[in-house]
Design an enzyme around this catalytic site. Structure first.
Site, mmCIF file in Angstrom:
data_model
loop_
_atom_site.group_PDB
_atom_site.id
_atom_site.type_symbol
_atom_site.label_atom_id
_atom_site.label_comp_id
_atom_site.label_asym_id
_atom_site.label_seq_id
_atom_site.Cartn_x
_atom_site.Cartn_y
_atom_site.Cartn_z
ATOM 1 N N GLU A 289 12.214 -11.278 -8.759
ATOM 2 C CA GLU A 289 10.873 -10.735 -8.544
ATOM 3 C C GLU A 289 10.893 -9.510 -7.640
ATOM 4 O O GLU A 289 10.342 -9.525 -6.544
ATOM 5 C CB GLU A 289 9.992 -11.799 -7.878
ATOM 6 C CG GLU A 289 9.825 -13.040 -8.713
ATOM 7 C CD GLU A 289 9.153 -14.178 -7.967
ATOM 8 O OE1 GLU A 289 8.599 -15.062 -8.623
ATOM 9 O OE2 GLU A 289 9.202 -14.186 -6.708
ATOM 10 N N GLY A 291 9.755 -6.200 -5.970
ATOM 11 C CA GLY A 291 8.503 -5.467 -5.790
ATOM 12 C C GLY A 291 8.821 -4.091 -5.230
ATOM 13 O O GLY A 291 8.815 -3.080 -5.932
ATOM 14 N N ARG A 292 9.199 -4.088 -3.942
ATOM 15 C CA ARG A 292 9.509 -2.839 -3.254
ATOM 16 C C ARG A 292 10.523 -1.990 -4.015
ATOM 17 O O ARG A 292 10.355 -0.775 -4.137
ATOM 18 C CB ARG A 292 10.091 -3.180 -1.871
ATOM 19 C CG ARG A 292 10.273 -1.982 -0.967
ATOM 20 C CD ARG A 292 11.055 -2.361 0.297
ATOM 21 N NE ARG A 292 10.631 -3.585 0.898
ATOM 22 C CZ ARG A 292 9.758 -3.689 1.920
ATOM 23 N NH1 ARG A 292 9.248 -2.607 2.459
ATOM 24 N NH2 ARG A 292 9.434 -4.866 2.397
ATOM 25 N N ARG A 334 2.385 0.002 7.959
ATOM 26 C CA ARG A 334 3.743 -0.536 8.162
ATOM 27 C C ARG A 334 4.402 -0.124 9.480
ATOM 28 O O ARG A 334 5.095 -0.937 10.088
ATOM 29 C CB ARG A 334 4.634 -0.208 6.954
ATOM 30 C CG ARG A 334 4.079 -0.799 5.637
ATOM 31 C CD ARG A 334 5.065 -0.767 4.491
ATOM 32 N NE ARG A 334 6.176 -1.662 4.702
ATOM 33 C CZ ARG A 334 7.364 -1.302 5.135
ATOM 34 N NH1 ARG A 334 7.632 -0.029 5.333
ATOM 35 N NH2 ARG A 334 8.303 -2.194 5.346
ATOM 36 N N TYR A 338 5.545 -3.401 11.369
ATOM 37 C CA TYR A 338 6.979 -3.734 11.308
ATOM 38 C C TYR A 338 7.859 -2.678 11.969
ATOM 39 O O TYR A 338 9.070 -2.655 11.743
ATOM 40 C CB TYR A 338 7.441 -3.861 9.839
ATOM 41 C CG TYR A 338 6.486 -4.565 8.911
ATOM 42 C CD1 TYR A 338 6.207 -5.919 9.059
ATOM 43 C CD2 TYR A 338 5.867 -3.874 7.874
ATOM 44 C CE1 TYR A 338 5.337 -6.558 8.199
ATOM 45 C CE2 TYR A 338 4.996 -4.510 7.006
ATOM 46 C CZ TYR A 338 4.725 -5.848 7.169
ATOM 47 O OH TYR A 338 3.869 -6.477 6.307
ATOM 48 N N CYS A 365 -8.461 5.467 16.030
ATOM 49 C CA CYS A 365 -8.678 5.348 17.478
ATOM 50 C C CYS A 365 -7.689 4.363 18.054
ATOM 51 O O CYS A 365 -8.036 3.308 18.585
ATOM 52 C CB CYS A 365 -10.112 4.932 17.756
ATOM 53 S SG CYS A 365 -11.246 6.156 17.139
ATOM 54 N N GLU A 366 -6.433 4.673 17.865
ATOM 55 C CA GLU A 366 -5.298 3.864 18.300
ATOM 56 C C GLU A 366 -4.149 4.853 18.390
ATOM 57 O O GLU A 366 -4.210 5.913 17.800
ATOM 58 C CB GLU A 366 -4.881 2.873 17.206
ATOM 59 C CG GLU A 366 -5.928 1.950 16.777
ATOM 60 C CD GLU A 366 -5.579 0.499 16.995
ATOM 61 O OE1 GLU A 366 -4.466 0.200 17.446
ATOM 62 O OE2 GLU A 366 -6.455 -0.312 16.708
ATOM 63 N N TYR A 393 3.636 -1.518 -0.643
ATOM 64 C CA TYR A 393 2.966 -2.044 0.553
ATOM 65 C C TYR A 393 2.257 -0.958 1.368
ATOM 66 O O TYR A 393 2.222 -1.020 2.596
ATOM 67 C CB TYR A 393 3.969 -2.830 1.424
ATOM 68 C CG TYR A 393 4.679 -3.923 0.660
ATOM 69 C CD1 TYR A 393 3.974 -5.033 0.201
ATOM 70 C CD2 TYR A 393 6.035 -3.842 0.358
ATOM 71 C CE1 TYR A 393 4.607 -6.038 -0.523
ATOM 72 C CE2 TYR A 393 6.677 -4.844 -0.366
ATOM 73 C CZ TYR A 393 5.951 -5.935 -0.799
ATOM 74 O OH TYR A 393 6.581 -6.926 -1.526
#
Ligand code: LLP
Length: 441
Positions: A289, A291-292, A334, A338, A365-366, A393
């Site tokens: 499977e 994905g990435r 991401r 991570y 605002c971060e 993602y």
């Protein structure tokens, strides 16, 4: 600098993807913009299918959580792959775009009653059971419909892959699946066998994501095949499927070297055959499977550069140049989640020398730093920044934080660009809000 095989820099110094000038795409569709290269996606799907099927009968299911839209479903369908869905929303998208339900693999560690009913209603080919609560409800719902549903057992193989702690799932301490070691997976098999409306077809595991080689999958082959052999003896029949999930990594930075799909297949399959023979476990069909691995490198996000700000810092070199872009953690969470790292180029000045170290900052605002310390030609307001490897993602994990409208997605191929997801509007942002009457006065 990271330029993929499906990309090139034109004579006038523009980054081209799928034969389209990215600066022109930014002008036509606006930014931030996700650009997906259709040929790269299709080539990757074909590579997975042929690398494995040349060696062993394998069903490749694209893990839709990485990137899913109705157009993407059509590509998966046309390429003959199966599709892994992990929620009612992913399942609905697949069905809506005409995907054959018998090629769906339905995952999830907490499927709701509605989601289970939806899976049954659409006749999904495989449903992966995660826990006893689900097993009992699914058997009852299938019974009420007079159906027998094909299921796989989601197993926890007890393997701890070397990847970011938040994208590891194979280890014992996880919310996913039935532990093999504790005996839960074997107990699940006994209960499924005793359930008149469920048909056990195989076992499944997923180890973790963005793995750079086949090491963890080789460990999984050992554990899963040994378990499969025990199970087949227990229930006195052979099972037809062994699914090892997804997980192969991609290139985010120029020096990263994940193994190729061909090398991956070349390691996993001979080991699988040998281990099956050692345990006398027959020849179950292999399931994977990815994905990435299928979509990440096919995607690039285009941003427009705004304010460029130089600030003094105490450490060397005494200054930092913040380059602000018109997106950030809402279109790519991401780095925050991570500590993911990315590579980028100036799409409209791709042939200029990258002689200035800058930091790319989002507009939330971060402190949403997208890339720390990257060498670029000194960016100017209005330049287009192309961030690589954003196909997986990013769109699928985008939010409306700070009430930013989510970007459009274009699919490029041989010089044409098709809009496959329109940009959100400010009207979309307030569309679900409701003001109760008592607040209207
Ligand atoms: N199969 C199952 C059951 C999965 O849980 C996953 C990913 C896949 C397949 C696909 O794995 P891939 O080939 O893409 O590694 N949001 C995180 C990744 C989470 C992966 C979750 N499960 C990230 O942005 O890194």
């Amino acid at each position: 600098m990271l330029i993929f095989e499906h990309q090139r820099i034109s004579a006038n110094g523009r980054l081209e993807i799928g034969g389209c000038d990215t600066a022109a795409l930014a002008a036509e569709f606006g930014t931030p913009l996700y650009v997906m290269d259709e040929t790269a996606i299709r080539n990757r799907m074909r590579a997975w299918h042929s690398a494995f099927n040349a060696l062993y009968p394998t069903g490749i299911a694209y893990a839709s959580k990485a990137f899913l839209t109705t157009a993407m479903v059509r590509i998966v369908e046309q390429e003959g792959l199966n599709l892994d869905v992990a929620s009612g929303g992913e399942l609905y998208t697949a069905v809506k775009a005409g995907f054959p339900a018998d090629r769906l693999v339905f995952h999830g560690n907490n499927k709701s009653d509605d989601e289970l009913e939806m899976g049954l209603r659409h006749n999904v080919g495989r449903l992966v059971i995660d826990n006893f609560h689900e097993l009992e409800r699914l058997n009852a719902f299938a019974g009420a419909r007079g159906m027998k549903q094909g299921v796989l057992i989601r197993c926890t193989p007890g393997i701890d892959p070397h990847t970011h702690r938040l994208i590891r799932t194979g280890q014992e301490d996880t919310k996913f699946g039935f532990s093999i070691k504790s005996g839960d997976a074997a107990e699940a098999a006994r209960r499924i066998e005793a359930s008149p409306n469920l048909e056990l077809t195989g076992i499944h595991c997923h180890l973790g994501s963005n793995l750079m080689d086949a090491t963890s999958h080789l460990d999984a082959v050992d554990v899963m095949v040994a378990f499969l052999a025990r199970l087949q003896r227990d229930i006195n029949r052979t099972l037809s499927e062994l699914d090892l999930g997804g997980g192969l990594g991609v290139r985010y930075l120029p020096d990263q070297r994940p193994v190729s799909v061909e090398t991956f297949a070349g390691s996993v399959v001979p080991n699988l055959i040998e281990t099956l023979d050692k345990h006398g476990a027959g020849r179950p069909r292999l399931g994977l499977e990815p994905g990435r691995s299928i979509v990440a490198e096919a995607g690039t996000t285009l941003y427009t550069i705004g304010a460029v700000k130089e600030v003094a810092i105490p450490s060397a070199p005494g200054k930092r140049i913040y380059v602000n872009i018109d997106g950030g953690m809402s279109d790519n969470p991401r780095p925050q989640l991570y500590e993911a790292r990315y590579s980028a180029i100036l799409a409209n000045r791709a042939n200029e020398s990258p002689d200035t170290q800058v930091t790319i900052a989002g507009k939330h605002c971060e402190t949403d730093i997208l890339i720390s310390n990257i060498d670029l030609p000194l960016p100017r307001p209005g330049d287009i920044l192309a961030v690589q490897t954003t196909g997986a993602y990013n769109h699928s994990m985008a939010s409306n934080y700070n009430r930013l409208a989510r970007p459009a997605v274009v699919l490029v191929r041989e010089g044409t660009a098709d809009l496959i997801v329109r940009r959100e509007t400010l009207e979309d942002i307030v569309a679900r809000d409701i003001i109760p009457d008592r607040l209207r006065a």
